[in-house]
Design a protein around this motif. Structure first.
Motif, PDB file in Angstrom:
ATOM      1  N   ALA A 231       9.129 -15.702   6.407  1.00  0.00           N
ATOM      2  CA  ALA A 231       7.786 -16.029   6.882  1.00  0.00           C
ATOM      3  C   ALA A 231       6.921 -14.792   7.077  1.00  0.00           C
ATOM      4  N   ARG A 232       7.545 -13.628   7.216  1.00  0.00           N
ATOM      5  CA  ARG A 232       6.788 -12.395   7.428  1.00  0.00           C
ATOM      6  C   ARG A 232       6.256 -11.805   6.113  1.00  0.00           C
ATOM      7  N   VAL A 233       6.620 -12.419   5.012  1.00  0.00           N
ATOM      8  CA  VAL A 233       6.288 -11.869   3.701  1.00  0.00           C
ATOM      9  C   VAL A 233       5.070 -12.599   3.129  1.00  0.00           C
ATOM     10  N   PRO A 234       4.039 -11.888   2.695  1.00  0.00           N
ATOM     11  CA  PRO A 234       2.846 -12.556   2.151  1.00  0.00           C
ATOM     12  C   PRO A 234       3.138 -13.227   0.812  1.00  0.00           C
ATOM     13  N   ARG A 235       2.445 -14.318   0.550  1.00  0.00           N
ATOM     14  CA  ARG A 235       2.631 -15.020  -0.718  1.00  0.00           C
ATOM     15  C   ARG A 235       2.054 -14.221  -1.882  1.00  0.00           C
ATOM     16  N   THR A 236       0.967 -13.516  -1.626  1.00  0.00           N
ATOM     17  CA  THR A 236       0.306 -12.709  -2.648  1.00  0.00           C
ATOM     18  C   THR A 236       0.104 -11.297  -2.120  1.00  0.00           C
ATOM     19  N   VAL A 237       0.319 -10.314  -2.976  1.00  0.00           N
ATOM     20  CA  VAL A 237       0.118  -8.913  -2.602  1.00  0.00           C
ATOM     21  C   VAL A 237      -1.120  -8.401  -3.331  1.00  0.00           C
ATOM     22  N   THR A 238      -2.069  -7.884  -2.576  1.00  0.00           N
ATOM     23  CA  THR A 238      -3.340  -7.408  -3.135  1.00  0.00           C
ATOM     24  C   THR A 238      -3.321  -5.893  -3.260  1.00  0.00           C
ATOM     25  N   LYS A 239      -3.866  -5.381  -4.353  1.00  0.00           N
ATOM     26  CA  LYS A 239      -3.864  -3.944  -4.601  1.00  0.00           C
ATOM     27  C   LYS A 239      -4.648  -3.189  -3.539  1.00  0.00           C
ATOM     28  N   ARG A 240      -4.287  -1.911  -3.365  1.00  0.00           N
ATOM     29  CA  ARG A 240      -5.024  -1.018  -2.488  1.00  0.00           C
ATOM     30  C   ARG A 240      -6.135  -0.331  -3.285  1.00  0.00           C
ATOM     31  N   THR A 241      -7.291  -0.192  -2.672  1.00  0.00           N
ATOM     32  CA  THR A 241      -8.420   0.467  -3.317  1.00  0.00           C
ATOM     33  C   THR A 241      -8.955   1.552  -2.398  1.00  0.00           C
ATOM     34  N   THR A 242      -8.942   2.780  -2.878  1.00  0.00           N
ATOM     35  CA  THR A 242      -9.467   3.908  -2.119  1.00  0.00           C
ATOM     36  C   THR A 242     -10.969   4.025  -2.368  1.00  0.00           C
ATOM     37  N   THR A 243     -11.747   3.974  -1.308  1.00  0.00           N
ATOM     38  CA  THR A 243     -13.193   4.128  -1.423  1.00  0.00           C
ATOM     39  C   THR A 243     -13.575   5.530  -0.946  1.00  0.00           C
ATOM     40  N   GLU A 244     -14.844   5.880  -1.128  1.00  0.00           N
ATOM     41  CA  GLU A 244     -15.350   7.186  -0.700  1.00  0.00           C
ATOM     42  C   GLU A 244     -14.468   8.312  -1.224  1.00  0.00           C
ATOM     43  N   LEU A 245     -14.456   8.475  -2.539  1.00  0.00           N
ATOM     44  CA  LEU A 245     -13.570   9.470  -3.152  1.00  0.00           C
ATOM     45  C   LEU A 245     -13.847  10.885  -2.669  1.00  0.00           C
ATOM     46  N   ASP A 246     -15.069  11.155  -2.216  1.00  0.00           N
ATOM     47  CA  ASP A 246     -15.351  12.497  -1.702  1.00  0.00           C
ATOM     48  C   ASP A 246     -14.471  12.845  -0.501  1.00  0.00           C
ATOM     49  N   GLU A 247     -13.958  11.831   0.177  1.00  0.00           N
ATOM     50  CA  GLU A 247     -13.073  12.079   1.316  1.00  0.00           C
ATOM     51  C   GLU A 247     -11.645  12.390   0.874  1.00  0.00           C
ATOM     52  N   TRP A 248     -11.391  12.279  -0.436  1.00  0.00           N
ATOM     53  CA  TRP A 248     -10.044  12.529  -0.966  1.00  0.00           C
ATOM     54  C   TRP A 248     -10.140  13.539  -2.122  1.00  0.00           C
ATOM     55  N   PRO A 249     -10.479  14.798  -1.817  1.00  0.00           N
ATOM     56  CA  PRO A 249     -10.725  15.799  -2.877  1.00  0.00           C
ATOM     57  C   PRO A 249      -9.437  16.450  -3.380  1.00  0.00           C
ATOM     58  N   TYR A 250      -8.549  15.629  -3.911  1.00  0.00           N
ATOM     59  CA  TYR A 250      -7.243  16.139  -4.352  1.00  0.00           C
ATOM     60  C   TYR A 250      -7.126  16.065  -5.876  1.00  0.00           C
ATOM     61  N   PRO A 251      -6.280  16.941  -6.464  1.00  0.00           N
ATOM     62  CA  PRO A 251      -5.577  18.057  -5.826  1.00  0.00           C
ATOM     63  C   PRO A 251      -6.510  19.226  -5.555  1.00  0.00           C
ATOM     64  N   LYS A 252      -6.339  19.838  -4.381  1.00  0.00           N
ATOM     65  CA  LYS A 252      -7.153  20.989  -4.005  1.00  0.00           C
ATOM     66  C   LYS A 252      -6.637  22.270  -4.656  1.00  0.00           C
ATOM     67  N   ALA A 253      -5.328  22.325  -4.843  1.00  0.00           N
ATOM     68  CA  ALA A 253      -4.694  23.512  -5.423  1.00  0.00           C
ATOM     69  C   ALA A 253      -3.745  23.061  -6.521  1.00  0.00           C
ATOM     70  N   PRO A 254      -4.228  22.932  -7.759  1.00  0.00           N
ATOM     71  CA  PRO A 254      -3.386  22.408  -8.844  1.00  0.00           C
ATOM     72  C   PRO A 254      -2.155  23.273  -9.075  1.00  0.00           C
ATOM     73  N   LEU A 255      -1.072  22.617  -9.439  1.00  0.00           N
ATOM     74  CA  LEU A 255       0.149  23.339  -9.794  1.00  0.00           C
ATOM     75  C   LEU A 255      -0.051  24.059 -11.123  1.00  0.00           C
ATOM     76  N   VAL A 256       0.395  25.284 -11.178  1.00  0.00           N
ATOM     77  CA  VAL A 256       0.300  26.082 -12.400  1.00  0.00           C
ATOM     78  C   VAL A 256       1.696  26.165 -13.009  1.00  0.00           C
ATOM     79  N   PRO A 257       1.914  25.589 -14.188  1.00  0.00           N
ATOM     80  CA  PRO A 257       3.275  25.466 -14.724  1.00  0.00           C
ATOM     81  C   PRO A 257       3.893  26.799 -15.106  1.00  0.00           C
ATOM     82  N   LEU A 258       5.220  26.834 -15.042  1.00  0.00           N
ATOM     83  CA  LEU A 258       5.975  27.998 -15.502  1.00  0.00           C
ATOM     84  C   LEU A 258       6.303  27.878 -16.983  1.00  0.00           C
ATOM     85  N   ALA A 259       6.472  26.655 -17.455  1.00  0.00           N
ATOM     86  CA  ALA A 259       6.773  26.396 -18.865  1.00  0.00           C
ATOM     87  C   ALA A 259       5.568  25.714 -19.499  1.00  0.00           C
ATOM     88  N   GLU A 260       5.518  25.700 -20.813  1.00  0.00           N
ATOM     89  CA  GLU A 260       4.417  25.063 -21.524  1.00  0.00           C
ATOM     90  C   GLU A 260       4.379  23.575 -21.210  1.00  0.00           C
TER      91      GLU A 260
END
Length: 647
Positions: A231-260
Motif C-alpha cells: 500500500a505504500r507503493v505508488p501505482r504510477t511513478v512520475t519523472k523528476r524535472t529540474t527547473t531553474e537550471l541556473d541554480e544547478w551550474p554543473y559541472p563547475k570543474a570538468p574532469l580532464v582525462p588522462l587517456a584519450e
C-alpha cells in the motif's frame, strides 16, 4: 570502517593490459573524500569504457552534486576491458572505483547511468566482479543499492531483475533525496532491513522499485496488469524535472582525462528539453519542457569550466542548441570574450531552419572550420512529414551553398533507415540530396574539393514516443536499402567520389529494439548473453548478433514470445506497454494521436512558439516552458587576456 584500496593488487596487473592509464584515476578535478567522514557513499558507474564514460555529462554532474555534500561522497567507475576482466578474475581483484580504488561492494549505492540499452551486459560484469548478487532479490542490507538512471531507465523492465531502483528523469535533485533516505535509514539502525529501505525509496518522487510491482501476462503473451504489492507503493511513478537550471551550474570543474577520450572539451548545457516534436526522438519527448539557462548563467559556467580545466574547446550542448532564444547573443558574446585565445566554441548538429551563416561564423571565429553538421533524418519530404522533421531540401541547399561560398569545405548529414512507412525510394532520395549538395558546393565555392558525408543509423522505436507502437524494420530490409543507397551514391562517379557514406547495419539496431521495448522476460536473455560472453555490445568488434538471437530463442520461445514479437510487430492502442506505469509527463492519448498523424503524414508545430497542443507535460510535472529573452547579459564581459587565460 574504511574500505581499503585494491590498487596494490591492481597495479601489478596494469602492465599486462591495453591502455592501463584509464584505470589509475587522479585526473585534474577528480575528488577523493574521507571515507569515514561520509554517512552515505555512492559509486557512480558509466557502463562503458573510460574513453566513452569519462566525458559523460550526467555522471560528472552527479559526481559534483554529491561530493558537495558534507555527509556524502561519490567515486566513479567505468567498465573494464575483457583483458583486465580476465586478470581480475584470475587474481581475485574486485570491481573498483578509479578515484579511491575502493571495491564497489563496500559502497551504500551503485548508481549506473544508461545512455543506451547496449550497456546492460556491462552492468552484469561489474556486479559479478564486485561480488554483488546479480539478482536484486538475492541481496541483503550488506549489499549496495543498485540505482539505474539515464534515458534508458525510462523503461527499466528488461533489467528489473538486476537493479533495485530506477530513478526516472533529471538526477540533480533525486540523488539528494535518495541520499537522505539512505542516511536516515542507516542512522536509525537499518530498521526492517533492505525491504524497508526499498519501501522508503519507492515513496520518493521519481524512484521506481521494480521488486515492489507484480506483472501478470495474458494468454496472448502481452502484459495483463502491473500492480504494486504494498500500500505504500505508488501505482504510477512520475519523472523528476529540474527547473531553474541556473541554480544547478554543473559541472563547475570538468574532469580532464588522462587517456584519450571521445570528447575532450568543456561542455556547458545551455538548455534542456525540446519541443520540436520529432516523433522518433525519445530524448526530445522525455526531457520536456524546454528550460533555458540565462546568458549570465551560461557565461559564468563557460568561464568557470575553462579556468578549471584548461580545455581549448567549449561545447554548447542541448538537443538543438541553435534553438536557444538568445543563441546569437551567446555565441557573439563568447566569441568576443575568447577572441585571440586558443579557446574555440562548438555546437552539436543543428537544424537547418535554426541555422544561419552568422552563427557559424561566430562559432568558428576562434577555431578551425572543420565542417558543418545537419540532421535531416529522412531522405524524402514525405518521410520527413511522417517523422515531423520538416527540413526542406531547398533550405538545406541554400544554407550549405552559403557556407561553401564562405570557405567551408565539408558538410555532414545524418539520416535514419527503417522509419515507419518507409519505402526504398525514401532512402534512395538521400543519394539525390547528397549529389545536389556537392553540385551546389562546387558552384558556390568554385572548387571541386568540397565533400559531403552521409551518416545513416538504423531506426529503433523507443518508449514514450509516438513511435512506441510502430513495427521496427527487420535487419534484412535495412541492409538491403543501404546497399541500394550505396549504389545510387556511386552511380555518378564524378560526384560520388566526393561523398562519404557511414552506416550501421541493421543487426545491432534490432537488439537495441528488443531491449528498448522489452519487458521483464527479456532480462533472462540479457543474463544468458552475458554468461555466454556478451560484453561491450555497443562496440562492433565485440557485438554478436548470433549470440543474442540464440539466447533470445532459448529464453523467449518457451514463453510464447519472440524477438519479432518485441520488435517487428506493430502494437495496438489498447495493449499494455511495459512502461505504461512510468509517467514521462506525456499523455498516452496525445502520443497515440500523434502516431496517427504520423501515419497520415501530418506535421505538428513547435509548441514553444504556438498555442499548447496538450501533450500533458507542463501540468503533470508542475513545470512550464522557461524561455528567454532573459533580460541579462553574458558575464563576465571582459575580454580574456591570452597570457593569463588558463592561470
Amino acid at each position: 570502517m574504511t574500505a581499503a584500496s585494491v590498487f596494490p593488487d591492481l597495479e601489478a596487473l596494469l602492465p599486462r593490459v591495453s591502455k592501463p592509464v584509464q584505470y589509475v584515476g587522479g585526473e585534474l578535478n577528480a575528488q577523493l573524500k574521507d571515507w569515514d567522514a561520509a554517512d552515505v557513499r555512492w559509486a557512480l558507474m558509466y557502463p562503458d569504457a573510460y574513453e566513452v564514460g569519462l566525458p559523460n555529462q550526467g555522471v560528472q554532474i552527479l559526481y559534483e552534486v554529491l561530493n558537495e555534500r558534507v555527509d556524502a561522497l561519490a567515486e566513479r567507475c567505468y567498465s573494464v576491458w575483457p583483458d583486465l576482466e580476465a586478470l581480475m578474475r584470475e587474481h581475485g581483484v574486485p570491481a573498483f572505483t578509479v578515484d579511491g580504488h575502493r571495491p564497489l561492494g563496500a559502497f551504500d549505492l551503485l548508481g549506473v547511468s544508461f545512455s543506451t540499452e547496449l550497456g546492460y551486459t556491462n552492468l552484469l560484469t561489474a556486479l559479478d566482479l564486485a561480488h554483488i548478487p546479480l539478482h536484486a532479490a538475492d541481496r541483503d542490507e550488506t549489499h549496495p543499492v543498485v540505482v539505474a538512471g539515464g534515458h534508458a531507465a525510462f523503461n527499466p523492465e528488461p533489467v528489473s531483475r538486476f537493479v533495485d531502483v530506477a530513478a526516472i528523469g533529471d538526477g540533480e535533485e533525486v540523488v539528494g533525496d535518495i541520499t537522505d533516505v539512505v542516511r536516515d535509514w542507516k542512522a536509525e539502525g537499518r530498521p526492517g532491513g533492505r525491504r524497508e529501505l526499498l519501501l522508503r525509496l519507492a515513496a520518493t518522487d521519481g524512484c521506481y522499485v521494480p521488486s515492489l510491482y507484480e506483472v501478470t501476462y495474458g494468454e496472448d503473451g502481452g502484459i495483463a496488469a502491473v500492480e504494486p504489492v504494498d500500500a505504500r507503493v505508488p501505482r504510477t511513478v512520475t519523472k523528476r524535472t529540474t527547473t531553474e537550471l541556473d541554480e544547478w551550474p554543473y559541472p563547475k570543474a570538468p574532469l580532464v582525462p588522462l587517456a584519450e577520450t571521445v570528447h575532450e572539451r568543456a561542455s556547458v548545457e545551455i538548455f534542456r528539453g525540446c519541443t520540436r516534436g520529432c516523433r522518433f526522438c525519445q530524448a526530445g519527448m522525455i526531457t520536456r519542457p524546454v528550460r533555458e539557462r540565462s546568458l549570465e548563467g551560461i557565461g559564468r559556467m563557460v568561464d568557470a569550466s575553462v579556468r578549471a580545466s584548461g580545455f581549448d574547446e567549449v561545447g554548447l550542448l542541448s538537443l538543438s542548441s541553435a534553438d536557444h532564444s538568445e543563441i546569437a547573443e551567446i555565441t557573439k558574446g563568447l566569441a568576443d570574450r575568447y577572441e585571440g585565445t586558443n579557446t574555440s566554441l562548438s555546437l552539436p548538429s543543428t537544424r537547418v531552419d535554426a541555422f544561419n551563416i552568422d552563427l557559424a561564423n561566430e562559432i568558428s571565429r576562434n577555431g578551425r572550420r572543420s565542417g558543418l553538421t545537419f540532421a535531416p533524418e529522412g531522405g524524402s519530404e514525405r518521410i520527413r512529414r511522417v517523422i515531423n522533421k520538416m527540413v526542406s531540401e531547398e533550405d538545406l541547399i541554400r544554407t550549405v551553398s552559403e557556407a561553401f561560398a564562405q570557405g567551408w569545405r565539408q558538410v555532414k548529414l545524418y539520416f535514419m533507415c527503417g522509419l515507419p512507412t518507409e519505402e526504398d525510394e525514401d532512402v534512395l532520395e538521400i543519394a539525390g540530396m547528397a549529389h545536389r549538395v556537392i553540385k551546389a558546393g562546387r558552384a558556390a565555392s568554385g572548387r571541386n574539393d568540397v565533400r559531403c558525408t552521409i551518416s545513416i543509423g538504423g531506426f529503433v522505436p523507443k518508449p514514450h514516443t509516438p513511435f512506441q507502437w510502430a513495427a521496427q524494420a527487420h535487419p534484412d530490409v535495412v541492409d538491403d536499402r543501404l546497399r541500394k543507397l550505396r549504389a545510387a551514391v556511386n552511380a555518378d562517379r564524378k560526384i560520388g567520389r566526393n561523398i562519404g557514406m557511414r552506416y550501421h547495419d541493421g543487426q545491432p539496431s534490432l537488439v537495441e529494439g528488443l531491449l528498448a521495448r522489452g519487458d521483464r522476460r527479456v532480462g533472462a536473455v540479457i543474463e544468458r548473453v552475458w554468461r555466454e560472453g556478451g560484453r561491450f555490445d555497443g562496440w562492433s568488434e565485440h557485438f554478436s548478433y548470433e549470440r543474442w538471437m540464440t539466447a533470445a530463442a532459448a529464453e523467449l520461445e518457451p514463453l510464447g514470445v519472440s524477438v519479432d514479437w518485441y520488435t517487428t510487430r506493430e502494437r495496438g492502442r489498447d495493449e499494455v506497454l511495459p512502461w505504461d506505469h512510468l509517467d514521462s509527463g506525456l499523455e498516452r492519448d496525445w502520443l497515440w494521436d500523434d502516431w496517427q498523424d504520423a501515419l497520415a503524414g501530418r506535421e505538428q508545430d513547435d509548441c514553444r512558439w504556438t498555442p499548447c497542443f496538450d501533450c500533458g507535460v507542463c501540468p503533470s510535472t508542475g513545470t512550464d516552458i522557461e524561455v528567454g529573452p532573459s533580460g541579462t547579459t553574458l558575464l563576465p564581459l571582459t575580454v580574456v587576456n591570452p597570457l593569463t587565460q588558463n592561470r
